[in-house]
Structures are given as structure tokens and as C-alpha cells.
Design an enzyme around this catalytic site. Structure first.
Site, PDB file in Angstrom:
ATOM      1  N   CYS A 108       0.869  -1.185   0.000  1.00  0.00           N
ATOM      2  CA  CYS A 108       0.000   0.000   0.000  1.00  0.00           C
ATOM      3  C   CYS A 108       0.902   1.230   0.000  1.00  0.00           C
ATOM      4  O   CYS A 108       2.076   1.136  -0.354  1.00  0.00           O
ATOM      5  CB  CYS A 108      -0.990  -0.023   1.161  1.00  0.00           C
ATOM      6  SG  CYS A 108      -0.290   0.209   2.809  1.00  0.00           S
ATOM      7  N   ASP A 164      -8.390   3.363   1.160  1.00  0.00           N
ATOM      8  CA  ASP A 164      -7.497   3.741   2.252  1.00  0.00           C
ATOM      9  C   ASP A 164      -8.332   4.225   3.440  1.00  0.00           C
ATOM     10  O   ASP A 164      -9.012   5.240   3.338  1.00  0.00           O
ATOM     11  CB  ASP A 164      -6.558   4.848   1.785  1.00  0.00           C
ATOM     12  CG  ASP A 164      -5.457   5.144   2.789  1.00  0.00           C
ATOM     13  OD1 ASP A 164      -5.509   4.630   3.931  1.00  0.00           O
ATOM     14  OD2 ASP A 164      -4.533   5.897   2.422  1.00  0.00           O
ATOM     15  N   CYS A 202      -1.447   0.645   7.179  1.00  0.00           N
ATOM     16  CA  CYS A 202      -2.879   0.330   7.282  1.00  0.00           C
ATOM     17  C   CYS A 202      -3.224  -0.941   6.499  1.00  0.00           C
ATOM     18  O   CYS A 202      -3.350  -2.017   7.077  1.00  0.00           O
ATOM     19  CB  CYS A 202      -3.751   1.489   6.775  1.00  0.00           C
ATOM     20  SG  CYS A 202      -3.666   2.993   7.757  1.00  0.00           S
ATOM     21  N   ARG A 203      -3.375  -0.802   5.198  1.00  0.00           N
ATOM     22  CA  ARG A 203      -3.878  -1.897   4.375  1.00  0.00           C
ATOM     23  C   ARG A 203      -2.895  -3.053   4.229  1.00  0.00           C
ATOM     24  O   ARG A 203      -3.258  -4.217   4.463  1.00  0.00           O
ATOM     25  CB  ARG A 203      -4.278  -1.374   2.996  1.00  0.00           C
ATOM     26  CG  ARG A 203      -5.463  -0.432   3.051  1.00  0.00           C
ATOM     27  CD  ARG A 203      -5.697   0.258   1.734  1.00  0.00           C
ATOM     28  NE  ARG A 203      -4.714   1.336   1.549  1.00  0.00           N
ATOM     29  CZ  ARG A 203      -4.657   2.109   0.474  1.00  0.00           C
ATOM     30  NH1 ARG A 203      -5.492   1.905  -0.530  1.00  0.00           N
ATOM     31  NH2 ARG A 203      -3.760   3.067   0.390  1.00  0.00           N
ATOM     32  N   SER A 204      -1.662  -2.770   3.835  1.00  0.00           N
ATOM     33  CA  SER A 204      -0.741  -3.883   3.575  1.00  0.00           C
ATOM     34  C   SER A 204      -0.334  -4.651   4.832  1.00  0.00           C
ATOM     35  O   SER A 204      -0.262  -5.886   4.784  1.00  0.00           O
ATOM     36  CB  SER A 204       0.475  -3.434   2.759  1.00  0.00           C
ATOM     37  OG  SER A 204       1.186  -2.403   3.381  1.00  0.00           O
ATOM     38  N   ASN A 257       2.484   1.560   4.265  1.00  0.00           N
ATOM     39  CA  ASN A 257       2.695   0.294   4.958  1.00  0.00           C
ATOM     40  C   ASN A 257       2.333   0.371   6.439  1.00  0.00           C
ATOM     41  O   ASN A 257       2.990  -0.216   7.292  1.00  0.00           O
ATOM     42  CB  ASN A 257       4.130  -0.194   4.759  1.00  0.00           C
ATOM     43  CG  ASN A 257       4.381  -1.629   5.185  1.00  0.00           C
ATOM     44  OD1 ASN A 257       5.452  -1.952   5.671  1.00  0.00           O
ATOM     45  ND2 ASN A 257       3.425  -2.511   5.000  1.00  0.00           N
TER      46      ASN A 257
END
Length: 159
Positions: A7, A124, A12-14, A10
């Protein structure tokens, strides 16, 4: 099989995708043959732990991502990982601009493993509230299940 989730920063999402996927892989008894990591396209948060809201959302589902630390994607990642999964189209374009043409086939959108969701990008959640992190976690869990099923179908990784 080595999988990298990517993401922006690095945090939140990933890292959430890495944690969810590692959990699924571990429960499937495939931890010795499938490796997961995560990185960001930008260096904003290198060395930092995931966003506390991401940590809390994962913890509510008994997944611990608090020990992860953000890092930025490197050119070496395109040689080290078999599959590099972008959280959205912008990340995918950025990744493709960094890799050699012979490695471009390794770069895919993560949600391609959850076609039932009818979306291409994991949004996001950074600028929203806790509910955004929960919604993202639901998408990530669906895609992680699809990814693991695809790996099990297509590669000789059965225990």
C-alpha cells in the site's frame, strides 16, 4: 511461495493483509511453504508500527499485527517475491514503474482474488474512523481467502 502486500505507507492496508494472510496460512498448516511480507510505495512511515486503528481492528479478530514495522518497497523485492499484490490501481502502476518488464507478471491487484466484492481497489481507511478499518478488514479477509485457495489450486504446496 513468497507474497508481498503493498500500500502507500505500509501502516494500514498492507500490514493488515500480511497479518490476515499469515493467519490463514498458519491455520492451513502451510507456514513452512508460504511466506508473507508487506511494504509501502512511499517512505513516510519506515520503521513505524501499523496504525493503532488497524491493530485494534485486527486484534478484534484475534490477529496480531502490532509487531510489524513499515518498510518501503525495494527493487530487490521483484526478485525475492513470487507475487506482489497492490492494494489499489495507483500502487500497481507505481510498482510496475519500478520493476523490469520480465517481472511485471508478478504484480497484481489484491482484490482480484475476491471478484465477488465487485471492486478493484481496497480503499485507504487512514483519514476515516474505525468503521473504515473494519470494512477494509472484511475486504482483505475475502481476498486473502481467495489468494490462499488460488495458491493451493495452482501450486504444489500442500503439506
Amino acid at each position: 511461495m513468497k507474497v508481498l502486500f503493498v500500500c502507500t505507507g505500509n501502516i494500514c492496508r498492507s500490514p493488515t493483509a500480511e497479518g490476515v494472510f499469515r493467519d490463514l496460512v498458519g491455520r492451513a498448516g502451510l507456514g513452512a511453504v508460504i511466506v508473507a511480507d508487506s511494504a509501502g510505495t512511499m517512505d513516510y512511515h519506515v520503521g513505524q508500527a501499523p496504525d493503532p486503528r488497524a491493530v485494534a481492528a485486527a486484534r478484534r479478530r484475534s490477529i496480531d499485527i502490532g509487531g510489524q514495522r513499515a518498510r518501503q518497497v525495494s527493487r530487490d523485492d521483484f526478485d525475492r517475491f513470487d507475487l506482489i499484490l497492490a492494494m489499489d490501481g495507483g500502487h500497481r502502476r507505481e510498482l510496475l514503474s519500478l520493476c523490469s518488464p520480465d517481472r511485471a507478471g508478478r504484480v497484481k491487484l489484491f482484490l482480484s482474488y475476491a471478484p465477488e466484492l465487485g471492486r478493484h481497489d481496497v480503499p485507504d481507511p487512514y483519514y476515516g474512523g474505525a468503521e473504515g478499518f473494519e470494512a477494509v478488514l472484511n475486504m482483505i479477509e475475502a481476498a486473502a481467502r481467495g489468494l490462499l485457495a488460488d495458491i493451493r489450486r495452482n501450486l504444489p504446496v500442500e503439506p
